[in-house]
Design a protein around this motif. Structure first.
Motif, PDB file in Angstrom:
ATOM      1  N   PRO A  32       0.853  -1.121  -0.157  1.00  9.65           N
ATOM      2  CA  PRO A  32      -0.142  -0.105  -0.075  1.00  9.65           C
ATOM      3  C   PRO A  32       1.061   1.346   0.156  1.00  9.65           C
ATOM      4  O   PRO A  32       1.736   1.276   0.697  1.00  9.65           O
ATOM      5  CB  PRO A  32      -0.593  -0.369   1.616  1.00  9.65           C
ATOM      6  N   ASP A  33       0.605   1.943  -0.921  1.00  4.98           N
ATOM      7  CA  ASP A  33       1.488   3.534  -1.045  1.00  4.98           C
ATOM      8  C   ASP A  33       0.528   4.521   1.162  1.00  4.98           C
ATOM      9  O   ASP A  33       1.225   5.522   0.440  1.00  4.98           O
ATOM     10  CB  ASP A  33       1.316   3.981  -2.344  1.00  4.98           C
ATOM     11  N   LEU A  34       0.014   4.471   1.241  1.00  2.00           N
ATOM     12  CA  LEU A  34      -0.926   5.035   1.830  1.00  2.00           C
ATOM     13  C   LEU A  34      -0.140   4.514   3.626  1.00  2.00           C
ATOM     14  O   LEU A  34       0.537   3.704   3.573  1.00  2.00           O
ATOM     15  CB  LEU A  34      -2.817   4.356   2.306  1.00  2.00           C
ATOM     16  N   CYS A 224      -1.348  -0.927   7.012  1.00  2.00           N
ATOM     17  CA  CYS A 224      -0.297   0.182   5.927  1.00  2.00           C
ATOM     18  C   CYS A 224       0.784   0.108   6.662  1.00  2.00           C
ATOM     19  O   CYS A 224       1.511   1.023   6.905  1.00  2.00           O
ATOM     20  CB  CYS A 224      -0.863   1.104   5.596  1.00  2.00           C
ATOM     21  N   TYR A 270      -9.781   4.976  10.988  1.00  2.00           N
ATOM     22  CA  TYR A 270      -8.684   4.939  10.087  1.00  2.00           C
ATOM     23  C   TYR A 270      -9.089   3.722   9.154  1.00  2.00           C
ATOM     24  O   TYR A 270      -8.309   4.044   7.934  1.00  2.00           O
ATOM     25  CB  TYR A 270      -7.389   5.349  10.264  1.00  2.00           C
ATOM     26  N   THR A 273     -11.714   3.827   6.869  1.00  2.00           N
ATOM     27  CA  THR A 273     -10.702   5.262   5.574  1.00  2.00           C
ATOM     28  C   THR A 273      -9.907   4.317   4.370  1.00  2.00           C
ATOM     29  O   THR A 273      -9.853   4.297   3.390  1.00  2.00           O
ATOM     30  CB  THR A 273     -10.220   6.372   5.475  1.00  2.00           C
ATOM     31  N   ILE A 274      -8.869   3.339   4.415  1.00  2.00           N
ATOM     32  CA  ILE A 274      -7.950   2.666   4.275  1.00  2.00           C
ATOM     33  C   ILE A 274      -9.035   1.631   3.277  1.00  2.00           C
ATOM     34  O   ILE A 274      -8.876   1.036   1.842  1.00  2.00           O
ATOM     35  CB  ILE A 274      -7.321   1.612   5.660  1.00  2.00           C
ATOM     36  N   GLU A 277     -11.070   2.891   0.696  1.00  2.00           N
ATOM     37  CA  GLU A 277     -10.326   3.925  -0.781  1.00  2.00           C
ATOM     38  C   GLU A 277      -9.576   2.873  -1.671  1.00  2.00           C
ATOM     39  O   GLU A 277     -10.103   3.275  -2.898  1.00  2.00           O
ATOM     40  CB  GLU A 277      -8.671   4.520   0.236  1.00  2.00           C
ATOM     41  N   THR A 351      -2.340  -0.134  -5.945  1.00  2.00           N
ATOM     42  CA  THR A 351      -2.157   0.078  -4.778  1.00  2.00           C
ATOM     43  C   THR A 351      -0.849   2.114  -4.569  1.00  2.00           C
ATOM     44  O   THR A 351      -0.852   1.992  -4.106  1.00  2.00           O
ATOM     45  CB  THR A 351      -0.120  -0.805  -4.313  1.00  2.00           C
ATOM     46  N   ARG A 352      -2.035   2.169  -5.705  1.00  2.93           N
ATOM     47  CA  ARG A 352      -1.213   3.589  -6.031  1.00  2.93           C
ATOM     48  C   ARG A 352      -3.202   4.123  -6.133  1.00  2.93           C
ATOM     49  O   ARG A 352      -3.764   3.912  -6.484  1.00  2.93           O
ATOM     50  CB  ARG A 352      -0.518   4.184  -7.189  1.00  2.93           C
ATOM     51  N   SER A 353      -2.829   6.015  -6.564  1.00  6.91           N
ATOM     52  CA  SER A 353      -3.980   6.140  -6.656  1.00  6.91           C
ATOM     53  C   SER A 353      -5.244   6.352  -7.527  1.00  6.91           C
ATOM     54  O   SER A 353      -3.884   6.066  -8.695  1.00  6.91           O
ATOM     55  CB  SER A 353      -3.438   7.801  -6.206  1.00  6.91           C
TER      56      SER A 353
END
Length: 374
Positions: A32-34, A224, A270, A273-274, A277, A351-353
């Motif tokens: 994950p990038d988060l 994450c 939290y 929210t992961i 997303e 795993t990116r936006s």
């Protein structure tokens, strides 16, 4: 040891090659990038300020194992003794404990094809024989008892949600597999690393259906925290002392700072929210890639899409290299995950936006619409 049989993890070679291109679009890496919860970061700072640098006991911090046990009670309605829980250096350490306790030289470990490549490499490292059982969309990418019956297995390992397909084992099949393994005295190992990253239905834990199972999870995906290298394994009660001895000799203890940080990882608000997303990313990428490739199934969990590239190529490695060299779009060749038709697949990680992925999709679309198909 049979190190000569171990295969390289091709995706890591792709990652290395992708670093050469500043404008590279990354679909290859499964991390994950988060960031983790801000509470995790704060806990790490406090631990450093308080000089928490010594070893913990081989089981891991008592208070972290208590939080993990509470997580199983709250999430699955399962009660476990905290002494059954061992914190490990990543899930790699957890696999080594599970394999050491269930398999010996020459034993047979049942795996699906496709599956995560490190399973077989861990087996080879310990002189264990992996036995691959092909699965596909006709099986909903699940092993069933029918796959096991022709073979003499000493242990079976499944993953749910799975890498690379993102499927979740259905409850009735999960239960049937565990019951069969108990009847046939086959050790059951359940990789549950992607639990939490499920988008419609919740994934079951093997502990709901059997007490003599080995359950593996960790903090790298949903929580994450990939670089913290912290996993856990839950072992049957009669294996506690054996697991302790193995852990003491393999790694003494899991990373101490990581354990203190993980005390704050179970931040439900939290984590919601992961999950939201990653669900949005899945929905976006599934809709877009479905116009370019055949997607055998919409993934139920994890953060991967298993895309059939047959209309463009019958060599997933060559095709992945073509996309990287030509478009600077990095993907993972299916052959990383087995030999059951995997030359016809690429794994895409979301795993990116969405903004990052949108650029990658546009490059793919423009290129593939003008490129000759097979």
């Amino acid at each position: 040891m049979r190190c000569e049989k171990m295969s390289s993890f091709i995706v890591m070679d792709i990652v290395k090659e992708a670093e050469k291109f500043e404008d590279c679009i990354h679909f290859e890496i499964g991390q994950p990038d988060l960031p983790p919860s801000p509470k995790v970061k704060q806990a790490l700072h406090v631990s450093i300020d308080n000089n928490k640098f010594s070893y913990t006991q081989s089981h891991g911090l008592v208070e972290l194992r208590e939080k993990i046990a509470q997580h199983y009670q709250t999430t699955y309605g399962v009660s476990i003794d905290i002494d059954q829980i061992f914190l490990t250096p990543g899930t790699s350490g957890a696999f080594m404990i599970a394999y050491a306790l269930t398999l010996k030289h020459g034993s047979t470990l049942g795996l699906s094809d496709p599956s995560y490549p490190c399973y077989k490499n861990f087996a080879y490292l310990m002189d264990i024989e992996p036995l691959f059982m092909p699965i596909g969309k006709e099986d909903d990418f699940e092993l069933h008892v029918k796959h096991l019956e022709p073979h003499k297995l000493d242990a079976l390992q499944i993953s749910s949600p799975a890498n690379p397909t993102g499927n979740i084992y259905k409850s009735e099949n999960f239960k049937a597999l565990i019951e069969y393994c108990e009847k046939e005295k086959i050790a059951f190992i359940s990789d549950e690393l992607y639990h939490g990253l499920t988008y419609e239905d919740k994934a079951d834990t093997a502990l709901q259906y059997g007490k003599n199972v080995f359950v593996i999870n960790g903090f790298s995906k949903y929580y994450c925290m990939p670089g913290q290298r912290l996993g856990w394994v839950i072992v049957p009660k009669e294996q506690i002392r054996h697991a302790e001895i193995v852990a003491q000799n393999l790694f003494i203890s899991a990373p101490t700072l990581s354990q203190y940080g993980a005390l704050e990882a179970f931040d439900d608000a939290y984590l919601a929210t992961i999950k939201q997303e990653f669900k949005a990313r899945r929905d976006f990428l599934y809709a877009e890639l479905s116009t370019l490739f055949d997607i055998d199934a919409k993934p139920d969990g994890a953060f991967y899409l298993w895309a059939n590239i047959s209309k463009y190529s019958n060599d997933s490695f060559a095709f992945a290299k073509e996309l990287l060299d030509t478009l600077h779009v990095a993907t993972t060749p299916g052959i990383d995950f087995g030999s059951n038709g995997t030359e016809h697949y690429l794994r895409f990680a979301y795993t990116r936006s969405i903004e990052h992925m949108r650029e990658g999709v546009e490059r793919l679309r423009n290129y593939l619409y003008t490129r000759k198909s097979l």
